[in-house]
Write an enzyme that holds these catalytic residues in place. Structure first.
Site, PDB file in Angstrom:
ATOM      1  N   LYS A 226     -71.688 -18.105 -49.782  1.00  0.00           N
ATOM      2  CA  LYS A 226     -72.607 -19.038 -49.117  1.00  0.00           C
ATOM      3  C   LYS A 226     -72.537 -20.394 -49.802  1.00  0.00           C
ATOM      4  O   LYS A 226     -72.825 -20.521 -50.993  1.00  0.00           O
ATOM      5  CB  LYS A 226     -74.034 -18.483 -49.173  1.00  0.00           C
ATOM      6  CG  LYS A 226     -75.104 -19.436 -48.644  1.00  0.00           C
ATOM      7  CD  LYS A 226     -76.504 -18.863 -48.867  1.00  0.00           C
ATOM      8  CE  LYS A 226     -77.592 -19.890 -48.584  1.00  0.00           C
ATOM      9  NZ  LYS A 226     -78.947 -19.366 -48.896  1.00  0.00           N
ATOM     10  N   ASP A 231     -80.593 -27.203 -49.272  1.00  0.00           N
ATOM     11  CA  ASP A 231     -81.356 -26.584 -48.183  1.00  0.00           C
ATOM     12  C   ASP A 231     -82.765 -27.159 -48.142  1.00  0.00           C
ATOM     13  O   ASP A 231     -83.598 -26.835 -48.979  1.00  0.00           O
ATOM     14  CB  ASP A 231     -81.407 -25.069 -48.377  1.00  0.00           C
ATOM     15  CG  ASP A 231     -82.183 -24.370 -47.268  1.00  0.00           C
ATOM     16  OD1 ASP A 231     -82.328 -24.981 -46.184  1.00  0.00           O
ATOM     17  OD2 ASP A 231     -82.637 -23.234 -47.478  1.00  0.00           O
ATOM     18  N   LYS A 238     -89.134 -26.751 -46.174  1.00  0.00           N
ATOM     19  CA  LYS A 238     -89.654 -26.170 -47.408  1.00  0.00           C
ATOM     20  C   LYS A 238     -90.693 -27.094 -48.035  1.00  0.00           C
ATOM     21  O   LYS A 238     -90.729 -28.302 -47.769  1.00  0.00           O
ATOM     22  CB  LYS A 238     -88.519 -25.977 -48.426  1.00  0.00           C
ATOM     23  CG  LYS A 238     -87.494 -24.924 -48.080  1.00  0.00           C
ATOM     24  CD  LYS A 238     -86.437 -24.842 -49.171  1.00  0.00           C
ATOM     25  CE  LYS A 238     -85.349 -23.842 -48.840  1.00  0.00           C
ATOM     26  NZ  LYS A 238     -85.832 -22.452 -48.942  1.00  0.00           N
ATOM     27  N   ASP A 249     -78.287 -23.575 -53.959  1.00  0.00           N
ATOM     28  CA  ASP A 249     -78.128 -22.734 -52.779  1.00  0.00           C
ATOM     29  C   ASP A 249     -76.662 -22.560 -52.385  1.00  0.00           C
ATOM     30  O   ASP A 249     -76.356 -21.829 -51.450  1.00  0.00           O
ATOM     31  CB  ASP A 249     -78.936 -23.289 -51.603  1.00  0.00           C
ATOM     32  CG  ASP A 249     -79.497 -22.193 -50.713  1.00  0.00           C
ATOM     33  OD1 ASP A 249     -79.601 -21.048 -51.177  1.00  0.00           O
ATOM     34  OD2 ASP A 249     -79.826 -22.478 -49.553  1.00  0.00           O
ATOM     35  N   ASP A 308     -85.048 -21.911 -41.846  1.00  0.00           N
ATOM     36  CA  ASP A 308     -84.854 -21.777 -43.288  1.00  0.00           C
ATOM     37  C   ASP A 308     -84.102 -20.492 -43.637  1.00  0.00           C
ATOM     38  O   ASP A 308     -83.847 -20.219 -44.795  1.00  0.00           O
ATOM     39  CB  ASP A 308     -86.210 -21.815 -44.008  1.00  0.00           C
ATOM     40  CG  ASP A 308     -86.079 -22.064 -45.494  1.00  0.00           C
ATOM     41  OD1 ASP A 308     -85.020 -22.570 -45.918  1.00  0.00           O
ATOM     42  OD2 ASP A 308     -87.024 -21.751 -46.242  1.00  0.00           O
ATOM     43  N   GLU A 310     -80.983 -20.000 -42.936  1.00  0.00           N
ATOM     44  CA  GLU A 310     -79.707 -20.573 -42.493  1.00  0.00           C
ATOM     45  C   GLU A 310     -78.505 -19.942 -43.175  1.00  0.00           C
ATOM     46  O   GLU A 310     -77.388 -19.965 -42.642  1.00  0.00           O
ATOM     47  CB  GLU A 310     -79.706 -22.090 -42.723  1.00  0.00           C
ATOM     48  CG  GLU A 310     -79.325 -22.561 -44.117  1.00  0.00           C
ATOM     49  CD  GLU A 310     -80.233 -22.029 -45.220  1.00  0.00           C
ATOM     50  OE1 GLU A 310     -79.726 -21.804 -46.336  1.00  0.00           O
ATOM     51  OE2 GLU A 310     -81.438 -21.834 -44.992  1.00  0.00           O
ATOM     52  N   ARG A 312     -77.635 -16.849 -43.774  1.00  0.00           N
ATOM     53  CA  ARG A 312     -77.031 -15.731 -43.031  1.00  0.00           C
ATOM     54  C   ARG A 312     -76.313 -16.218 -41.777  1.00  0.00           C
ATOM     55  O   ARG A 312     -75.392 -15.569 -41.298  1.00  0.00           O
ATOM     56  CB  ARG A 312     -78.101 -14.701 -42.691  1.00  0.00           C
ATOM     57  CG  ARG A 312     -79.192 -15.182 -41.758  1.00  0.00           C
ATOM     58  CD  ARG A 312     -80.442 -14.333 -41.827  1.00  0.00           C
ATOM     59  NE  ARG A 312     -81.173 -14.539 -43.076  1.00  0.00           N
ATOM     60  CZ  ARG A 312     -82.293 -13.913 -43.401  1.00  0.00           C
ATOM     61  NH1 ARG A 312     -82.825 -13.044 -42.554  1.00  0.00           N
ATOM     62  NH2 ARG A 312     -82.891 -14.151 -44.552  1.00  0.00           N
TER      63      ARG A 312
END
Length: 459
Positions: A226, A231, A238, A249, A308, A310, A312
């Site tokens: 990933k 993010d 967030k 992230d 949020d 995102e 996956r």
């Protein structure tokens, strides 16, 4: 990289003596030389504790290193010594079995890590003479992989966006003559990576898929990471506190690049492929929205329950592509869920696997390397929590429970059933410093996966 390890010393070295609590108690009872000094300095042979025994001139004659209840030193026993001992050249007082010597050298090498891109360190590092029998190739490969992973995670997002992450991957691929291809921006739509494009399209920094391949013999191993370089949470924004560590992230991408670096430096005979969807999840007028339905590379449609979630979404396209080539093993790393941290804390990665044999091998190697992971269940009855009334599935569960499991179940939808696959949900960050593990980016599960792949290819 030297990792402060040398083949021999031109001047006098200071020996390191390892002592566990039982031997220390025996020393105390027998009044062995130096015992009174150790007692006076509060030394109790706790693991990693040190006591320097003076010589007649006031210098250091010997350094005693505690083992706690261990019989032999582990990787973290010595990991803090290069930065905590007085500057000098040290050696092991006694030869150790080759595997233990390798662990000691690796611990020392990992412990030399300092992130100095923006601020020079004032610390001086001590040097260790290579322990006899240590596997120098493996130590350099794994320590280099860990250092690379930490460097990538620690670099803030203004200097580690999708383009910079792709550059780092391309530089690594070039170093080992691997083939690297990067699909950027609108090209993702043309190449049928719609989910990656949807997540990253709101950023001025174009999304991309990084794809590099190395090796032409042995089993096919595909690593997927990933690469969400920052993010915000998207339109499901967030909180400020929630965004504070979001430079990490892309920690999954950092992990697979670290593993790839170790594999290539060790020249393990495998057909390695690395896939990294690199995006920034931003807020703009064209950002994807809650309740949108997006397409994926596999052809499944996904209703957006939360922007949020995102990670996956970008991973599902990459996993679908990984499956298409029918590799012998797929492993993905991702900083995917807070639920995994609630369940297992920050130091223990959650591992999900669709194949019991592969899971058992990973567990074995995690214990053997001192790089422990914990298997979590792909509990199929929870799959219905991802059902959508208007699409093939939702990107979040219908309730607040089992968040790490439902995220893994979502990813499983994009992996072909006959391909062994493991998913690592990692923190990728140390919230506080401990010996060999400075606050900041961290590699978790990297050494365990490398060890399993090394066995898999017969090395």
């Amino acid at each position: 990289m030297s990792f402060q390890l040398i083949d021999s010393a031109s001047k006098q070295t200071i020996p390191l003596v390892f002592l566990n609590k039982m031997k220390f108690d025996d020393h105390c009872q027998d009044n062995v030389d130096g015992t009174s000094w150790m007692i006076a300095n509060g030394f109790k042979a706790d693991e990693g504790a040190v006591c320097s025994l003076p010589d007649q001139s006031g210098g250091i004659r010997t350094v005693v290193v505690g083992l706690g209840d261990r019989d032999v030193p582990g990787i973290w026993t010595v990991a803090g010594l290069s930065q905590s001992l007085p500057e000098g050249i040290y050696c092991l007082a006694e030869d150790l079995p080759a595997d233990i010597a390798t662990q000691v050298a690796l611990g020392w090498a990992i412990g030399t890590y300092q992130f100095t891109r923006y601020k020079e360190s004032s610390k001086t590092l001590s040097t260790l003479v290579w322990p006899k029998g240590a596997d120098q190739t493996q130590v350099r490969a794994l320590a280099g992989g860990v250092h690379l992973t930490r460097d990538l995670i620690n670099t803030p997002s203004n200097d580690m966006g999708p383009e910079e992450l792709a550059t780092a991957a391309a530089q690594l691929a070039g170093e080992y003559e691997a083939d690297c291809n990067v699909i950027v921006g609108d090209e993702l739509i043309e190449a049928n990576y719609p989910a990656i494009f949807e997540v990253g399209k709101a950023s001025v920094r174009a999304p991309r898929l990084i794809d590099f391949r190395w090796g032409d013999t042995g089993p096919k191993v595909t690593l997927v990471g990933k690469g969400v370089c920052f993010d915000t949470g998207g339109l499901d924004l967030k909180s400020p506190a929630g965004m504070l560590l979001m430079k990490k992230d892309m920690g999954g991408a950092a992990h697979v690049l670290g593993i790839a670096a170790a594999i290539m430096q060790s020249d393990l005979p495998c057909q390695l492929r690395v896939l990294i969807p690199a995006v920034e999840n931003s807020v703009a007028g064209n950002a994807f929205r809650p309740s949108d339905v997006i397409k994926t590379r596999k052809g499944l449609t996904v209703e957006i329950g939360n922007t949020d979630a995102e990670g996956r979404l970008v991973l599902c396209d990459a996993l679908a592509e990984a499956s298409r080539a029918k590799p012998d093993l797929i492993i993905d790393f991702a900083t995917l869920t807070g639920a995994a941290r609630v369940a297992l804390g920050t130091d223990l990665p959650a591992m999900f696997c669709n194949d019991d044999g592969t899971a058992e091998k990973l567990r074995h190697h995690s214990v053997e390397t001192g790089d422990e992971v914990w298997r979590m269940p792909l509990h199929q009855p929870y799959r219905k929590m991802l059902d959508s009334k208007i699409a093939d599935l939702n990107n979040v569960a219908s309730g607040p429970y089992a968040g790490a499991i439902t995220a893994a179940l979502y990813l499983q939808e994009f992996v072909e059933k006959d391909i062994p696959w493991a998913h690592f949900d990692v923190m990728a960050y140390n919230n506080a410093s401990s010996p060999g593990k400075p606050e900041g980016g961290e590699a978790l599960g990297l050494r365990a996966v490398y060890s399993m792949i090394k066995e898999m290819v017969g090395e």
